[in-house]
Write an enzyme that holds these catalytic residues in place. Structure first.
Site, PDB file in Angstrom:
ATOM      1  CB  SER A   1      -8.436   0.054   5.519  1.00  0.00           C
ATOM      2  OG  SER A   1      -9.217   1.150   5.698  1.00  0.00           O
TER       3      SER A   1
ATOM      4  CB  SER B   1      -8.282   2.961   2.956  1.00  0.00           C
ATOM      5  OG  SER B   1      -7.422   2.299   3.832  1.00  0.00           O
TER       6      SER B   1
ATOM      7  CE  LYS C   1      -3.953   1.621   2.504  1.00  0.00           C
ATOM      8  NZ  LYS C   1      -4.877   1.325   3.883  1.00  0.00           N
TER       9      LYS C   1
END
Lengths: 100, 491
Positions: B178, B154, B79
């Site tokens: 997330s 996310s 990420k």
């Protein structure tokens, strides 16, 4: 999901919240946020129905006590590394706009 | 017959690499080809380090496999909230558009030391604020199962990247779901470890008392393998738990095929109003399968999800407003041009650099921390957090894990929550109590929704530092379920 009654957040309040946050908001954002913040704060107001009398706040779920390192000055980064992402290139200092 | 490298599991690929049946270069090349073919449709990545990955692969091939490197030659993505030395890291925000870190996050360092090859940085909601990856400042990511739908968030880029076969594993971060929710939406396995299990050093902070880094993979065994690599004590993170390393990979391998003696807690309230029928059906069918395998299902009582949701958003926004105060245009990040005072420098740099959702959360966070509202909101939420944590821990005394849906619905169409942030916030209801309590949570794909034909995830929540039980139970159930197949991405 249940929700409390919608509440009003004025555009003046939105401007105050922006000021606290060091943000500028446009008139359009003021209108948008004033409507949305009312709904969100009304949802947060659900907590008023929880009895928390005498309950110690929990700020971290940490199982152990947070460990602190020894208070020793260490040189772990070079000046060049630290300055590498500075918005205004300079090999010695962080530069900010001249204001006086 | 030609082997499709990208459809292998991480465990299969790692084994083939160790035996030299597959070279690191071939693995990287296959993933880069898959990225080239799928990125136009899904947009999972913000930066691809093709040259760096190929160079590293050749270096590894020249050295030869090492048994002490469990991810030797395995291509992965991480990420974009995780710091990567020499590789752009933006947290999907304009305010960090040209930021290139000079250090690796702890978990990235661990991956590299285990022999993994970093292919690129995965898209995300800006500063991890969102549940659809539509709040990225650069582009939305689309769900590989249906590109008209969101991948979740996310860590949506990480989940889409794994589901699309661009890599064998990805790292995400989970503040309120997330990792688990995008894993569920994209048909991956996702694990949010216990708070303190994985160092947050080098993770760009959203809400420090809730954030935790964890893996997204195609199987539970792969998840165990990555967790074994990234878990461990790090003195640079004061919240990192000082405990010996654990071997989750072996724990999963010896799990067997039965769940006899396992008690699974089921909060019946979580399966009622507000849950889509197709999600309920898939979750209940998986629980029934667990019962057939010998697990005992027991009822548990937990605090209402709306109270947890209100508690979570107060705490998360308050911590975000504090954490994001560091973006002021002085030392790094975007600086507004043509400013005349220091105040203008701060205000203009932040106003131009942050997107709408980030501004919304910072402003609400400042509000709940401000004098006059601190006791009514922030202190009250911290007190409620203790009640929630105590209730979950008490419920876990009577069972080995608690099972809930991951999300109330399957992946929704892009743009459908665009004008109503509160509606989007309420989608996290089943995942956020886990972060408030600091417990571990595993998201397991258990089927496709009968109407949407989109993946459904079942969540297993365990006692603190008992990820081993979640992985064992998840692995046994995964083997017994029919499997959901792979997405067919338009290329």
């Amino acid at each position: 999901m249940t929700q409390e009654q919608p509440r009003r957040v004025s555009r003046e309040e939105v401007r105050h919240m922006a000021e606290l946050s060091r943000l500028a908001v446009t008139e359009e954002e003021e209108r948008l946020f004033s409507r949305q913040f009312g709904d969100i704060l009304a949802h947060m107001d659900l907590l008023s129905r929880v009895d928390t009398q005498g309950v110690e706040p929990l700020y971290s779920p940490l199982a152990h006590a947070a460990a602190t390192r020894a208070d020793e000055a260490l040189r772990v980064r070079t000046r060049a590394e630290v300055l590498a992402n500075s918005p205004e290139p300079n090999t010695e200092y962080f530069v900010v706009p001249r204001i006086v | 017959m030609t082997v499709d490298i990208c459809s292998m599991t991480l465990t299969e690929a790692a084994t083939a690499l160790q035996k030299r049946e597959l070279t690191a270069r071939a693995a990287v090349r296959a993933c880069l080809d898959r990225i080239a073919a799928t990125e136009p449709a899904i947009g999972a990545l913000l930066h691809v380090d093709a040259d760096g990955a190929l160079a590293r692969a050749e270096e590894l091939d020249a050295q030869g496999p090492r048994a002490d490197q469990p991810l030797w030659g395995v291509p992965v993505t991480v990420k974009d909230a995780l710091s990567t030395k020499g590789i752009p890291t933006t947290a999907a925000s304009r305010i960090l558009e040209n930021f290139v870190p000079f250090y690796d996050a702890f978990v990235v360092d661990r991956l590299r030391k285990a022999g993994a090859i970093l292919l690129g940085k995965a898209n995300m909601d800006e500063f991890a604020m969102g549940s659809s990856t539509e709040n990225s400042a650069f582009k939305p990511t689309r769900n590989p199962w249906n590109t008209g739908r969101v991948p979740g968030g996310s860590s949506g880029g990480s989940a889409a990247s794994v589901a699309a076969g661009q890599c064998f594993a990805s790292l995400g971060s989970d503040t309120g779901g997330s990792i688990r929710q995008p894993a569920a939406f994209c048909g991956c396995v996702g694990l949010k470890p216990t708070y303190g299990r994985v160092s947050r050093y080098g993770l760009f902070a959203f809400a420090s008392s809730l954030d935790q880094v964890g893996p997204l993979t195609r199987t539970v065994e792969d998840c165990a393998r990555v967790l074994t690599v990234i878990a461990g004590h790090d003195p640079r993170d004061t919240t990192s738990e000082p405990r010996p390393d654990e071997d989750f990979t072996t724990a999963v391998r010896v799990a067997g095929t039965r769940l006899a003696g396992v008690r699974l807690g089921v909060p019946r309230d979580f399966f009622g109003e507000g849950l889509a029928g197709e999600v309920r059906d898939a979750c209940e069918a998986a629980l029934e399968r667990a019962r057939e395998l010998g697990a005992e299902l027991v009822d548990v009582q937990l605090p209402p999800t709306d109270i947890a949701s209100a508690t979570y958003y107060i705490i998360a926004m308050a911590e975000a407003s504090s954490n994001l105060a560091r973006y002021d245009g002085v030392r790094y990040g975007r600086r507004a041009p043509d400013v005349h005072t220091l105040d203008e420098l701060y205000v203009e740099s932040r106003s131009q650099g942050f997107g709408e959702e980030v501004k919304r959360r910072i402003m609400l966070g400042s509000y709940v921390l401000s004098s006059g509202y601190y006791d009514a909101y922030f202190r009250k939420a911290a007190q409620t957090r203790r009640l929630i944590r105590d209730a979950w821990c008490a419920a876990l005394e009577g069972c080995d894990a608690i099972c809930t849906p991951v999300a109330p619905v399957t992946a929704w169409p892009l743009g459908s929550h665009a004008t109503n942030p509160l509606q989007a916030y309420l989608m996290d209801a089943y995942t956020i109590p886990v972060n408030l309590a600091g417990l571990p949570g595993l998201s397991l794909p258990v089927g496709l929704g009968s109407e949407s034909r989109m993946p459904v995830g079942l969540q297993f929540i365990g006692k603190a530092f008992d990820e081993g039980t979640l992985l064992r139970v998840g692995h046994v159930l995964e083997q017994a379920l029919p499997g959901i197949g792979s997405p067919r991405i338009p290329v």
